[in-house]
Motif scaffolding. Structure first.
Motif, PDB file in Angstrom:
ATOM      1  N   VAL A 159     -18.456  59.679  32.182  1.00 52.68           N
ATOM      2  CA  VAL A 159     -17.988  59.677  33.570  1.00 52.68           C
ATOM      3  C   VAL A 159     -16.236  59.593  33.533  1.00 52.68           C
ATOM      4  CG1 VAL A 159     -17.758  57.704  35.516  1.00 52.68           C
ATOM      5  CG2 VAL A 159     -19.895  58.744  34.911  1.00 52.68           C
ATOM      6  N   THR A 160     -15.889  58.725  32.206  1.00 51.37           N
ATOM      7  CA  THR A 160     -13.827  58.964  32.646  1.00 51.37           C
ATOM      8  C   THR A 160     -13.409  59.564  31.762  1.00 51.37           C
ATOM      9  OG1 THR A 160     -14.544  57.474  30.290  1.00 51.37           O
ATOM     10  CG2 THR A 160     -14.815  56.402  31.995  1.00 51.37           C
ATOM     11  N   PRO A 208     -12.844  63.328  33.683  1.00 53.96           N
ATOM     12  CA  PRO A 208     -10.963  64.617  34.315  1.00 53.96           C
ATOM     13  C   PRO A 208     -10.454  64.343  33.914  1.00 53.96           C
ATOM     14  CG  PRO A 208     -13.220  62.619  35.372  1.00 53.96           C
ATOM     15  CD  PRO A 208     -13.510  62.612  34.050  1.00 53.96           C
ATOM     16  N   VAL A 254      -4.901  59.874  39.109  1.00 55.12           N
ATOM     17  CA  VAL A 254      -6.107  59.033  39.304  1.00 55.12           C
ATOM     18  C   VAL A 254      -7.215  59.155  38.179  1.00 55.12           C
ATOM     19  CG1 VAL A 254      -8.123  59.116  40.564  1.00 55.12           C
ATOM     20  CG2 VAL A 254      -6.375  59.369  41.527  1.00 55.12           C
ATOM     21  N   ALA A 255      -7.649  60.569  37.454  1.00 55.70           N
ATOM     22  CA  ALA A 255      -8.023  60.864  36.087  1.00 55.70           C
ATOM     23  C   ALA A 255      -7.179  60.483  34.642  1.00 55.70           C
ATOM     24  CB  ALA A 255      -8.309  62.759  35.502  1.00 55.70           C
ATOM     25  N   THR A 256      -5.725  59.870  34.963  1.00 55.76           N
ATOM     26  CA  THR A 256      -5.771  59.316  33.889  1.00 55.76           C
ATOM     27  C   THR A 256      -6.166  58.013  34.142  1.00 55.76           C
ATOM     28  OG1 THR A 256      -3.642  60.786  33.826  1.00 55.76           O
ATOM     29  CG2 THR A 256      -3.613  59.024  32.263  1.00 55.76           C
ATOM     30  N   LEU A 257      -6.117  57.637  35.150  1.00 54.44           N
ATOM     31  CA  LEU A 257      -6.082  55.514  35.102  1.00 54.44           C
ATOM     32  C   LEU A 257      -7.809  55.694  34.644  1.00 54.44           C
ATOM     33  CD1 LEU A 257      -5.874  53.378  35.951  1.00 54.44           C
ATOM     34  CD2 LEU A 257      -5.779  53.856  38.257  1.00 54.44           C
ATOM     35  N   VAL A 258      -8.268  56.746  35.669  1.00 52.40           N
ATOM     36  CA  VAL A 258     -10.205  56.184  35.157  1.00 52.40           C
ATOM     37  C   VAL A 258     -10.264  56.412  33.207  1.00 52.40           C
ATOM     38  CG1 VAL A 258     -12.748  57.428  34.969  1.00 52.40           C
ATOM     39  CG2 VAL A 258     -11.254  57.048  37.282  1.00 52.40           C
ATOM     40  N   SER A 259      -9.562  57.238  32.555  1.00 55.07           N
ATOM     41  CA  SER A 259     -10.065  57.132  31.338  1.00 55.07           C
ATOM     42  C   SER A 259      -9.933  56.077  30.790  1.00 55.07           C
ATOM     43  CB  SER A 259      -8.974  58.730  30.918  1.00 55.07           C
ATOM     44  OG  SER A 259      -7.900  58.463  30.892  1.00 55.07           O
ATOM     45  N   TYR A 260      -8.382  54.602  31.343  1.00 55.54           N
ATOM     46  CA  TYR A 260      -7.829  53.755  30.659  1.00 55.54           C
ATOM     47  C   TYR A 260      -9.725  53.115  30.635  1.00 55.54           C
ATOM     48  CZ  TYR A 260      -2.873  55.543  30.808  1.00 55.54           C
ATOM     49  OH  TYR A 260      -2.118  56.278  30.440  1.00 55.54           O
ATOM     50  N   PHE A 261     -10.367  53.193  31.754  1.00 58.90           N
ATOM     51  CA  PHE A 261     -11.401  52.781  31.941  1.00 58.90           C
ATOM     52  C   PHE A 261     -12.450  52.877  30.456  1.00 58.90           C
ATOM     53  CE2 PHE A 261     -10.117  52.182  36.240  1.00 58.90           C
ATOM     54  CZ  PHE A 261     -10.661  50.717  36.612  1.00 58.90           C
ATOM     55  N   ASN A 262     -12.095  53.874  30.282  1.00 58.58           N
ATOM     56  CA  ASN A 262     -13.124  53.950  28.643  1.00 58.58           C
ATOM     57  C   ASN A 262     -12.466  53.282  27.703  1.00 58.58           C
ATOM     58  OD1 ASN A 262     -15.010  55.560  26.604  1.00 58.58           O
ATOM     59  ND2 ASN A 262     -12.951  56.367  25.816  1.00 58.58           N
TER      60      ASN A 262
END
Length: 295
Positions: free
Chosen positions: A208-209, A212, A251-259
């Motif tokens: 998911v993270t 994107p 947004v995709a970069t920010l979501v990757s930080y959750f990983n």
């Protein structure tokens, strides 16, 4: 916090060694990738443009640590898979020493692949006058070659390996539990459900993270070429589409930080021994050298 808890261990297992390296690599990602972006948007200071060595070093560490993190979790998953498939050889193969050798190999391999960034990047980049490839040849090399290498190392190869390894782990643990129940083995059997849920959660989090940002990073140069061609025909639409693409990439970069933020937390907080060790650390109690993760 996971780093301090892991450092309190007197007896390290192979999983603990992998986890410690994984926590360090994820921390490097947040400091080299997320922190400069936060400084730029908060104080309008571009740390990548302060000096040429800073430009090269920060970008190299960011890409290097991202690749390192992906392959460390792959190595840990494959080691767990081997331990499940060959439980009687765990003490011989799945040792802290072998884990250290695997980590050293990954570190050197990833370093060799990314060292080109220290050569091609410059504070006065070819495209836009900012930190980036210094010449047209380096720009094309980075955009059309390195980006695909980055996609392969970050997501393309690690994700299938994670899926295969975790499926084997879940299936083998389920078979082991079923075999115990059929044979009516006395004694308390280990509940494999939490481990199975943990493996599935890590795969889902990675998918998911990381999907994107990986897709955006590969397709961004080709979309930019289309926008440049559209700019001469319809500047307004080109400007609107460019802003929209930048928004999606952000947004995709920010979501990757959750990983990188929650992956290690899922690993360590899933164990009751880690929680006990964390309570001991917060209460300033001495550790007794117990292992957080068994073989």
């Amino acid at each position: 916090m996971p780093i301090f808890v892991l450092l309190r261990q007197k007896k390290m297992t192979s999983t603990t060694v992998f986890l410690f390296a994984l926590v360090l690599s994820d921390t490097l990602i947040l400091f080299s990738s997320a922190l400069p972006g936060w400084v730029l948007h908060t104080w309008d200071i571009n740390t990548l443009s302060v000096s040429n060595p800073g430009c090269k070093t920060i970008y190299f560490i960011a890409c290097y640590s991202i690749h390192l993190s992906s392959w460390l979790i792959v190595a840990d998953t494959l080691e767990r898979t081997a331990c499940v498939l060959f439980p009687h050889k765990v003490r011989l193969g799945c040792s802290p020493r072998n884990a250290g050798l695997i980590i050293d190999t990954i570190v050197l391999a990833v370093f060799g692949i990314n060292i080109i960034l220290l050569v091609i990047f410059d504070v006065n980049g070819y495209n836009g006058g900012r930190c980036g490839p210094s010449t047209k040849e380096y720009y094309d090399l980075f955009v059309y070659v390195y980006r695909w290498i980055d996609f392969t190392l970050t997501f393309g190869v690690p994700f299938p390996l994670l899926v295969i390894g975790n499926v084997i782990i879940v299936v083998q643990l389920a078979r082991s539990r079923s075999r115990r129940q059929r044979m009516n083995i006395s004694g308390k059997a280990r509940d494999t459900c939490p481990v199975s849920i943990l493996m599935i959660a890590l795969c889902v989090l990675f998918l998911v993270t990381m999907t994107p940002v990986s897709v955006c990073f590969v397709n961004f140069p080709y979309l930019r070429e289309k926008l440049l061609a559209l700019e001469s025909v319809d500047p307004y639409t080109s400007l609107y589409d460019s802003a929209y693409i930048d928004f999606l990439f952000g947004v995709a970069t920010l979501v990757s930080y959750f990983n990188y933020t929650f992956k290690s937390a899922i690993y360590v907080f899933s164990g009751s021994k880690f929680c006990a060790e964390l309570r001991s650390l917060l209460c300033c109690k001495a550790t007794h050298g117990t292992r957080l993760f068994g073989s």
